[in-house]
Enzyme design. Structure first.
Site, PDB file in Angstrom:
ATOM      1  N   ASN A 111       6.096  12.818  -1.410  1.00 47.12           N
ATOM      2  CA  ASN A 111       7.211  12.782  -2.362  1.00 47.12           C
ATOM      3  C   ASN A 111       6.807  12.189  -3.708  1.00 47.12           C
ATOM      4  O   ASN A 111       7.664  11.895  -4.535  1.00 47.12           O
ATOM      5  CB  ASN A 111       8.392  11.990  -1.761  1.00 47.12           C
ATOM      6  CG  ASN A 111       8.037  10.541  -1.478  1.00 47.12           C
ATOM      7  OD1 ASN A 111       6.924  10.100  -1.760  1.00 47.12           O
ATOM      8  ND2 ASN A 111       8.981   9.799  -0.915  1.00 47.12           N
ATOM      9  N   HIS A 160       5.243   9.276  -4.139  1.00 43.78           N
ATOM     10  CA  HIS A 160       5.222   7.808  -4.220  1.00 43.78           C
ATOM     11  C   HIS A 160       3.788   7.287  -4.381  1.00 43.78           C
ATOM     12  O   HIS A 160       2.828   7.925  -3.953  1.00 43.78           O
ATOM     13  CB  HIS A 160       5.957   7.157  -3.037  1.00 43.78           C
ATOM     14  CG  HIS A 160       5.246   7.166  -1.720  1.00 43.78           C
ATOM     15  ND1 HIS A 160       5.916   7.042  -0.522  1.00 43.78           N
ATOM     16  CD2 HIS A 160       3.948   7.271  -1.372  1.00 43.78           C
ATOM     17  CE1 HIS A 160       5.064   7.056   0.476  1.00 43.78           C
ATOM     18  NE2 HIS A 160       3.864   7.196  -0.007  1.00 43.78           N
ATOM     19  N   GLU A 207       9.067   4.576  -4.142  1.00 39.18           N
ATOM     20  CA  GLU A 207       9.650   5.864  -3.814  1.00 39.18           C
ATOM     21  C   GLU A 207      10.323   6.468  -5.047  1.00 39.18           C
ATOM     22  O   GLU A 207      10.620   5.753  -6.012  1.00 39.18           O
ATOM     23  CB  GLU A 207      10.693   5.678  -2.701  1.00 39.18           C
ATOM     24  CG  GLU A 207      10.159   4.997  -1.431  1.00 39.18           C
ATOM     25  CD  GLU A 207       9.346   5.916  -0.541  1.00 39.18           C
ATOM     26  OE1 GLU A 207       8.716   6.869  -1.044  1.00 39.18           O
ATOM     27  OE2 GLU A 207       9.332   5.680   0.683  1.00 39.18           O
ATOM     28  N   ASP A 239       0.743  -2.980  -0.292  1.00 33.55           N
ATOM     29  CA  ASP A 239       2.050  -3.085   0.370  1.00 33.55           C
ATOM     30  C   ASP A 239       1.889  -3.540   1.811  1.00 33.55           C
ATOM     31  O   ASP A 239       0.789  -3.567   2.345  1.00 33.55           O
ATOM     32  CB  ASP A 239       2.806  -1.742   0.295  1.00 33.55           C
ATOM     33  CG  ASP A 239       1.913  -0.535   0.542  1.00 33.55           C
ATOM     34  OD1 ASP A 239       0.828  -0.713   1.134  1.00 33.55           O
ATOM     35  OD2 ASP A 239       2.296   0.571   0.154  1.00 33.55           O
TER      36      ASP A 239
END
Ligand code: PGA
Length: 244
Positions: free
Chosen positions: A136, A138, A143, A67
């Protein structure tokens, strides 16, 4: 999933790094998938150390990062490109032309996604993909969401991710968007090396390993990949109920 629990991040870096090094020794033109953040740093230290000792050459290796932020110049000190140059690429003999990143500033995101997917195909697919996990759940910047993603796309980062990563931004506001490989592209990697360290990851690790496979915990999809090696420290493994 094969799960290994170690005492220190250094030991994890050695074990995870050895997988990349051994693979490149056996397949000098391998395509490797890399990640950013604090988690992979000991792995990159091990790889750079093996290069410095003359034990491996990365001259034929191709690299693909997961990313990159949008709206940040590639050379900015907080770009993932700069992170990889500082932490690995400038320390080994990887060739600049073999380094691949998503362009967070590409004007046409779907063309950029297609370009990246094709580059991965042209490289023969990703042989070994490093993955960390967000608090979380991810992976890369996928996400928690209503569905699993496919190819690379532009994502609006969640508050949890912005809170976790904004500590690195001292001069400008942290970007709110990023280009990320999708879950579909990540799952095509032939082998996945997953690392999580620290108590802040324990809940996400538990959901990934023992929870239901759901896009609410994107990492849970890894339960369905047939070659995932998981390296944890004791703090990150504390939710799994294994004695350690
Ligand atoms: P970290 O980030 O390695 O800095 O904890 C991991 C991630 O968000 O995927």
């Amino acid at each position: 999933m094969q799960i290994f629990i170690y005492d220190t991040e250094k030991e994890i870096g050695q074990a995870a790094g050895k997988i990349f090094v051994d693979h490149v020794k056996a397949n000098p033109n391998a395509a490797m998938g890399f990640a950013t953040g604090m988690t992979p740093v000991p792995t990159y230290d091990y790889m750079a150390g093996e290069y410095e000792k003359g034990n491996v050459s990365f001259a034929g290796m191709k690299t693909f990062n997961l990313d990159e932020y949008c709206d940040l110049p590639r050379e900015h000190k907080n770009s993932f490109y700069t992170f990889m140059m500082d932490n690995l690429f400038s320390r080994i003999d990887v060739k600049p032309e073999n380094i691949n990143f998503l362009d967070g500033n590409a004007p046409d995101q779907s063309a950029e996604s297609e370009r990246y997917a094709q580059a991965i195909i042209d490289a023969g697919g990703i042989d070994v993909q490093f993955l960390g996990i967000g608090r979380n759940g991810h992976i890369a910047f996928n996400e928690p969401a209503g569905g699993f993603t496919g190819e690379a796309f532009k994502v609006k980062l969640t508050d949890s991710t912005i809170e976790a990563n904004s500590i690195y931004f001292d001069d400008i506001a942290m970007p709110r968007y990023a280009m990320t490989m999708g879950i579909g592209s990540i799952m095509r990697a032939k082998k996945i090396v997953f690392v999580a360290t620290g108590a802040s990851k324990a809940e996400a690790v538990k959901a990934m390993v023992q929870g239901e496979v759901t896009p609410e915990c994107p990492a849970s999809i890894l339960q369905t990949h047939d070659d995932v090696t998981v390296f944890l420290d004791r703090a990150a493994s504390q939710g799994l109920g294994v004695r350690n």
